[in-house]
Design an enzyme around this catalytic site. Structure first.
Site, PDB file in Angstrom:
ATOM      1  N   CYS A  83     -77.671 -23.645  -3.202  1.00 35.36           N
ATOM      2  CA  CYS A  83     -77.100 -25.022  -2.938  1.00 35.36           C
ATOM      3  C   CYS A  83     -77.061 -25.518  -1.457  1.00 35.36           C
ATOM      4  O   CYS A  83     -76.544 -24.910  -0.733  1.00 35.36           O
ATOM      5  CB  CYS A  83     -75.388 -25.041  -3.539  1.00 35.36           C
ATOM      6  SG  CYS A  83     -74.670 -26.550  -2.886  1.00 35.36           S
ATOM      7  N   CYS A  86     -73.917 -26.496   0.182  1.00 36.25           N
ATOM      8  CA  CYS A  86     -73.188 -25.422   0.332  1.00 36.25           C
ATOM      9  C   CYS A  86     -73.367 -24.669   1.538  1.00 36.25           C
ATOM     10  O   CYS A  86     -72.313 -24.480   2.430  1.00 36.25           O
ATOM     11  CB  CYS A  86     -73.135 -24.508  -1.002  1.00 36.25           C
ATOM     12  SG  CYS A  86     -72.763 -25.300  -2.388  1.00 36.25           S
TER      13      CYS A  86
END
Length: 200
Positions: A83, A86
């Site tokens: 991600c 993230c």
């Protein structure tokens, strides 16, 4: 011809809406998707209580539980190595951890790498992936796999990652933030942490 265009527009709208709902549109946004904040609940009595859950932290940290962290402000960060947003948000979270850990803040990174119902070999591979990613990003706060504590995903549901949940000293949900806005970083999360650390 007009009917064809209308049907095509409806189809495109439906696909985009489904993608946003499922989190795909935000996860794949090139500049990180915008944070969607749940304002800090100023009245402690209005905060929903949090159920206890095991926190089988990966070494060198020792396994613990949410209940054992009462008395501290806790950030649960749901993330994954694949991600992009993230990975952009985690250095900001690391700064918060270093700044406030000695003042009563605990951060737990909950990796969603690997399948939901992993085999033992899946778990080993997912642990390695999460640990390697954390080292690469420069994370020192403890991490764990979401699949090792399924009740966490039930208690803290989210449509996309990163998803941050901030619990007060009594283990109640006080703030939630999904997504990451690189322009503002985690300023709202830090403001919530500062406020909650001052509470009894």
């Amino acid at each position: 011809m007009l009917l064809k265009r209308v049907l095509m527009a409806l189809l495109i709208t439906s696909v985009v809406s489904l993608a946003v709902y499922m989190g795909y549109a935000t996860i794949t946004a090139p500049d990180g998707y915008l944070a969607q904040n749940l304002p800090s609940m100023s009245n402690p009595s209005s905060r929903p209580p949090s159920a206890d859950a095991p926190l089988p932290l990966l070494g060198p940290a020792a396994p613990t539980t949410l209940a054992s962290l009462k008395g501290k402000v806790v950030i649960l960060d749901f993330w994954a190595s694949w991600c992009g947003p993230c990975r952009m948000s985690m250095p900001h979270l690391e700064k918060l951890y270093k700044k406030y850990n000695t003042k009563g803040l605990e951060v737990i990174g909950v990796s969603q790498d690997g399948p939901d119902n992993p085999s033992p070999s899946d778990t080993i591979a997912a642990e390695k992936t999460a640990v390697d990613a954390a080292k690469e990003i420069g994370i020192t706060y403890p991490i764990m796999l979401a699949s090792s504590s399924p009740s966490l995903l039930t208690t803290y549901p989210h449509d996309g990652i990163p998803a941050l949940y901030v619990l007060d000293k009594k283990g109640r949900l006080a703030y939630k933030e999904e997504g990451f806005d690189p322009e503002t970083g985690l300023t709202d999360v830090e403001a919530a942490v500062q406020k909650l650390l001052k509470e009894n």
